[in-house]
Design an enzyme around this catalytic site. Structure first.
Site, short mmCIF file in Angstrom:
data_model
loop_
_atom_site.label_atom_id
_atom_site.label_comp_id
_atom_site.label_asym_id
_atom_site.label_seq_id
_atom_site.Cartn_x
_atom_site.Cartn_y
_atom_site.Cartn_z
N SER A 1 0.84 -1.20 0.00
CA SER A 1 0.00 0.00 0.00
C SER A 1 0.87 1.24 0.00
O SER A 1 2.07 1.18 0.29
CB SER A 1 -0.94 0.06 1.21
OG SER A 1 -2.03 -0.82 1.07
N GLU B 1 -3.43 2.16 -2.91
CA GLU B 1 -2.86 3.48 -3.15
C GLU B 1 -3.97 4.51 -2.98
O GLU B 1 -4.81 4.70 -3.87
CB GLU B 1 -2.25 3.57 -4.56
CG GLU B 1 -0.88 2.93 -4.69
CD GLU B 1 -0.91 1.41 -4.64
OE1 GLU B 1 0.04 0.81 -4.13
OE2 GLU B 1 -1.90 0.83 -5.12
N SER C 1 -2.74 -4.04 -3.54
CA SER C 1 -2.14 -2.86 -2.92
C SER C 1 -3.15 -1.73 -2.84
O SER C 1 -4.00 -1.57 -3.70
CB SER C 1 -0.92 -2.41 -3.73
OG SER C 1 -0.19 -1.42 -3.05
#
Length: 355
Positions: free
Chosen positions: A245, A285, A283
């Protein structure tokens, strides 16, 4: 073994990202009124059933101004998501109302609840009307540090949250394995907290970015346009994968509307891409941007002048990623796993030789 001290920044190695000038300390705190504080939780207990295991975690606080002032006079804000495998609390309210009314906390994924609770208590202490006349939804962002940190136990305390807020200050910001960045891994190397800023004289404004980096693959790592990941690989076993992340926080004193700030927040993703991010499936973002000019009575900047702000966010985000890597030294954590610090001499040689 104590936490490692921060090492150097990209510019100390002769790596200068972008063309725009930086602010005085090249950090998000170059934006007037913005403060950052950390609380690092570093603990070794060999018998987890009887104790709390290995802690490599912490809390980072970003303040848009004194907490009570921001609660009473919220600042304009916007949020953007590149890949949503993560959490930034209050993002829905910010998207709807376009304002930020609390400090921003960053921490480990499974500690969001404790950070939230502690911040609510802190704000209630500051304002007795909270919970009576109105309620508050704090902004707390997270990345997963469970590779190095024993995340089955909530390692932070309310005192850690209060310490991060209480120690928040202007000026230089500690980077790398500190605060929320203590257990984070970026592109297979030790990552964590990184920050940078850009000064825009033509509009008399500053843009600052602070990142919590926990994303990416070693083979994709790119520094100032140089694909260093083709040559530099962490010692085995590799710790990078498609889950990670990056929480990105943007601040500016330019008079931006909430819509402008949403657009600024989105540009953090371009800075990550320059460093090799492809926003993997697993992930998160997630980005937020706030302005320090109070929302009430704000006269927004003309749209035609936004491009220089966009460029500033991209450059500062790219540099913040690299600072998070060059500042972070090697950290060993739970289950004997180790995230190695990026080899600085080799990095400087690779980047210098390929320009």
């Amino acid at each position: 073994m104590p936490p490692p001290a921060p090492r150097v920044r990209a510019r100390d190695l002769g790596i200068e990202i972008g063309r725009l000038p930086t602010g005085p300390v090249n950090a998000i705190t170059d934006v007037p009124g913005v403060q950052v504080g950390h609380s690092t939780v570093w603990r070794d207990e060999a018998d987890p059933p009887a104790g709390r295991g290995v802690a490599r975690t912490g809390v980072t606080a970003i303040l848009a101004g004194p907490p009570l002032d921001v609660m009473r006079r919220p600042v304009p804000a916007g949020v953007a998501v590149l890949n949503g495998a993560g959490e930034l609390t209050s993002a829905i309210q910010v998207a709807e109302w376009g304002v930020l009314a609390t400090p921003i906390l960053l921490t480990s994924t499974m500690q969001v609840g404790r950070a939230w609770d502690a911040l609510v208590d802190l704000l209630a202490d500051l304002d007795p009307s909270l919970g009576v006349d109105d309620v508050v939804i704090p902004m707390v962002g997270e990345c997963d540090d469970s590779t190095l940190n024993d995340a089955r136990r909530t390692q932070i305390s309310a005192n850690d949250v209060r310490a991060a807020v209480a120690t928040a200050a202007a000026g230089p910001v500690a980077e790398g394995a500190v605060g929320a960045g203590t257990g984070m891994i970026c592109c297979g190397w030790k990552g964590g907290i990184g920050t940078a800023s850009r000064r825009l004289e033509e509009i008399d404004a500053t843009v600052g970015v602070l990142l919590l980096t926990n994303f990416g693959s070693a083979e994709h790592l790119t520094v100032d346009g140089v694909p260093v990941g083709r040559s530099l690989r962490p010692p085995s076993p590799p710790l990078d994968d498609d889950a990670g992340s990056c929480i990105g926080i943007v601040a500016t004193d330019a008079p931006c509307s909430a819509h402008h700030l949403q657009r600024l927040a989105r540009r953090v993703g371009l800075g990550l891409a320059r460093c090799g991010s492809v926003a993997h499936h697993g992930s998160g973002e997630i980005f937020a941007a706030f302005g320090t000019v109070p929302a009430a009575g704000l006269v927004p900047i003309d749209d035609a002048r936004l491009n220089v702000l966009f460029a500033a966010v991209v450059e500062a985000s790219e540099e913040a990623v690299i600072n998070s890597l060059t500042a972070a030294d090697t950290v060993s954590g739970t289950a004997g796993r180790t995230a190695h610090g990026l080899p600085l001499d080799e990095l400087a040689t690779l980047v210098g030789s390929r320009r």
